[in-house]
Scaffold this motif. Sequence first.
Motif, PDB file in Angstrom:
ATOM      1  N   GLU A 167       0.823  -1.210   0.000  1.00 22.85           N
ATOM      2  CA  GLU A 167       0.000   0.000   0.000  1.00 22.85           C
ATOM      3  C   GLU A 167       0.857   1.259   0.000  1.00 22.85           C
ATOM      4  O   GLU A 167       0.541   2.249  -0.668  1.00 22.85           O
ATOM      5  CB  GLU A 167      -0.909   0.016   1.232  1.00 22.85           C
ATOM      6  N   MET A 168       1.949   1.224   0.768  1.00 22.06           N
ATOM      7  CA  MET A 168       2.775   2.421   0.920  1.00 22.06           C
ATOM      8  C   MET A 168       3.583   2.749  -0.322  1.00 22.06           C
ATOM      9  O   MET A 168       3.747   3.924  -0.675  1.00 22.06           O
ATOM     10  CB  MET A 168       3.741   2.249   2.103  1.00 22.06           C
ATOM     11  N   LYS A 169       4.110   1.726  -0.974  1.00 20.86           N
ATOM     12  CA  LYS A 169       5.065   1.971  -2.059  1.00 20.86           C
ATOM     13  C   LYS A 169       4.513   2.883  -3.155  1.00 20.86           C
ATOM     14  O   LYS A 169       5.184   3.849  -3.548  1.00 20.86           O
ATOM     15  CB  LYS A 169       5.545   0.646  -2.648  1.00 20.86           C
ATOM     16  N   PRO A 170       3.294   2.645  -3.692  1.00 14.68           N
ATOM     17  CA  PRO A 170       2.799   3.552  -4.742  1.00 14.68           C
ATOM     18  C   PRO A 170       2.561   4.978  -4.245  1.00 14.68           C
ATOM     19  O   PRO A 170       2.726   5.940  -5.003  1.00 14.68           O
ATOM     20  CB  PRO A 170       1.491   2.895  -5.197  1.00 14.68           C
ATOM     21  N   ILE A 171       2.191   5.117  -2.964  1.00 14.21           N
ATOM     22  CA  ILE A 171       1.964   6.462  -2.419  1.00 14.21           C
ATOM     23  C   ILE A 171       3.287   7.209  -2.312  1.00 14.21           C
ATOM     24  O   ILE A 171       3.409   8.368  -2.734  1.00 14.21           O
ATOM     25  CB  ILE A 171       1.286   6.387  -1.038  1.00 14.21           C
ATOM     26  N   VAL A 172       4.290   6.536  -1.753  1.00 13.57           N
ATOM     27  CA  VAL A 172       5.605   7.169  -1.616  1.00 13.57           C
ATOM     28  C   VAL A 172       6.196   7.463  -2.993  1.00 13.57           C
ATOM     29  O   VAL A 172       6.798   8.520  -3.214  1.00 13.57           O
ATOM     30  CB  VAL A 172       6.546   6.272  -0.785  1.00 13.57           C
ATOM     31  N   LYS A 178       6.076  13.864  -7.416  1.00 14.13           N
ATOM     32  CA  LYS A 178       5.485  15.203  -7.280  1.00 14.13           C
ATOM     33  C   LYS A 178       6.489  16.201  -6.724  1.00 14.13           C
ATOM     34  O   LYS A 178       6.526  17.365  -7.141  1.00 14.13           O
ATOM     35  CB  LYS A 178       4.256  15.146  -6.376  1.00 14.13           C
ATOM     36  N   TYR A 179       7.307  15.750  -5.773  1.00 16.09           N
ATOM     37  CA  TYR A 179       8.224  16.665  -5.092  1.00 16.09           C
ATOM     38  C   TYR A 179       9.669  16.452  -5.534  1.00 16.09           C
ATOM     39  O   TYR A 179      10.599  16.661  -4.758  1.00 16.09           O
ATOM     40  CB  TYR A 179       8.094  16.496  -3.574  1.00 16.09           C
ATOM     41  N   ILE A 180       9.847  16.054  -6.801  1.00 16.47           N
ATOM     42  CA  ILE A 180      11.196  15.796  -7.310  1.00 16.47           C
ATOM     43  C   ILE A 180      12.079  17.039  -7.192  1.00 16.47           C
ATOM     44  O   ILE A 180      13.277  16.951  -6.933  1.00 16.47           O
ATOM     45  CB  ILE A 180      11.135  15.286  -8.773  1.00 16.47           C
ATOM     46  N   GLN A 190       8.194  21.152   2.435  1.00 18.27           N
ATOM     47  CA  GLN A 190       9.473  20.440   2.465  1.00 18.27           C
ATOM     48  C   GLN A 190       9.623  19.654   3.767  1.00 18.27           C
ATOM     49  O   GLN A 190      10.046  18.491   3.761  1.00 18.27           O
ATOM     50  CB  GLN A 190      10.634  21.433   2.328  1.00 18.27           C
ATOM     51  N   ILE A 191       9.256  20.284   4.871  1.00 19.21           N
ATOM     52  CA  ILE A 191       9.387  19.629   6.176  1.00 19.21           C
ATOM     53  C   ILE A 191       8.459  18.423   6.265  1.00 19.21           C
ATOM     54  O   ILE A 191       8.852  17.344   6.731  1.00 19.21           O
ATOM     55  CB  ILE A 191       9.094  20.630   7.310  1.00 19.21           C
ATOM     56  N   LEU A 192       7.220  18.580   5.804  1.00 17.69           N
ATOM     57  CA  LEU A 192       6.248  17.487   5.884  1.00 17.69           C
ATOM     58  C   LEU A 192       6.652  16.311   4.997  1.00 17.69           C
ATOM     59  O   LEU A 192       6.607  15.152   5.427  1.00 17.69           O
ATOM     60  CB  LEU A 192       4.862  17.990   5.480  1.00 17.69           C
ATOM     61  N   PHE A 219      16.867   9.216  -0.634  1.00 20.04           N
ATOM     62  CA  PHE A 219      18.100   9.915  -0.269  1.00 20.04           C
ATOM     63  C   PHE A 219      18.327  11.125  -1.185  1.00 20.04           C
ATOM     64  O   PHE A 219      18.749  12.193  -0.735  1.00 20.04           O
ATOM     65  CB  PHE A 219      19.298   8.972  -0.351  1.00 20.04           C
ATOM     66  N   ILE A 220      18.038  10.963  -2.473  1.00 15.16           N
ATOM     67  CA  ILE A 220      18.217  12.070  -3.422  1.00 15.16           C
ATOM     68  C   ILE A 220      17.271  13.218  -3.075  1.00 15.16           C
ATOM     69  O   ILE A 220      17.664  14.391  -3.067  1.00 15.16           O
ATOM     70  CB  ILE A 220      17.975  11.582  -4.869  1.00 15.16           C
TER      71      ILE A 220
END
Length: 275
Positions: A167-172, A178-180, A190-192, A219-220
């Motif tokens: 469930e988590m993997k597609p969301i992450v 989105k935030y690349i 950014q903090i969230l 990490f990137i």
Amino acid sequence: MTIGEALKETRKNLGLSQTEMAYPILTKSYYSKIERGIHEINASDLIKILEMHDIDISEFLTKCGVKDNRIDKEYWGEQLSRAYYDQDLNKVKELELEIPNIKTDNYTKDLLKSMIILNKANLKGSIDTLPNEIKKHVKSLIFKAENWNKENLSLFSISLPLWSDQEMKPIVTSLLKKYINIENFPREMQILVSSIMVNYLSLLIRSSSQNLDLVEDIFILLDNLSVKPLNCFGKIMKNFYRAYFQGDEKKIQDILDFFTNNNMNKISEILRVSI
């Protein structure tokens, strides 16, 4: 009196320079424009500045004739985060009683109530035993809004233990895309987002998951956080988890010692347990 004028008057009464009043939350240049009415200040930054100088928030708002409902919600969120860090279950319960008085829509109140439920469960160590109907309700709330706001992201961040790897993997993955260019997003986002990524890494380790495909991309993203004081924690945690996956025990210990030596023992203790 505008908020900028009230800040200027308060600052002068305290005998502070603009830098002393605003740093490290805002730059002197940006803060100066707030006092002059050129820029507005968001609710979260205003609260942080007032709290940093022990200024009563209610009195300040009364002085400038402002009753901003966002202040109530932002202040409540700041207090909840602090209570969780302090492991203060009684404070979390107090904040639960304040939710009916927060002037916001019912959907947002439902999000805030769910945050309380998860924070209490985390502090009691009982999140795994939450009833299935509560888990389903939390998940449905997160996806109810088409565009995730701060409350959705906050709830997802603390609800990660409720989700399976699948469930988590597609969301992450979606958040990573989105935030690349995360450095171009507002500071609060950014903090969230970095908090979600750090919590996800922690969960992978605690669950002994073999689903490590996204680790390097995370990490990137954390590397790309803008160089601001409030992003220091995300960058330090990136180094901690990278050291863990590389088996660099010396670096792990160095980071744990850094937290301990800077009176952040609770963070050090939590990290020791998590690995």
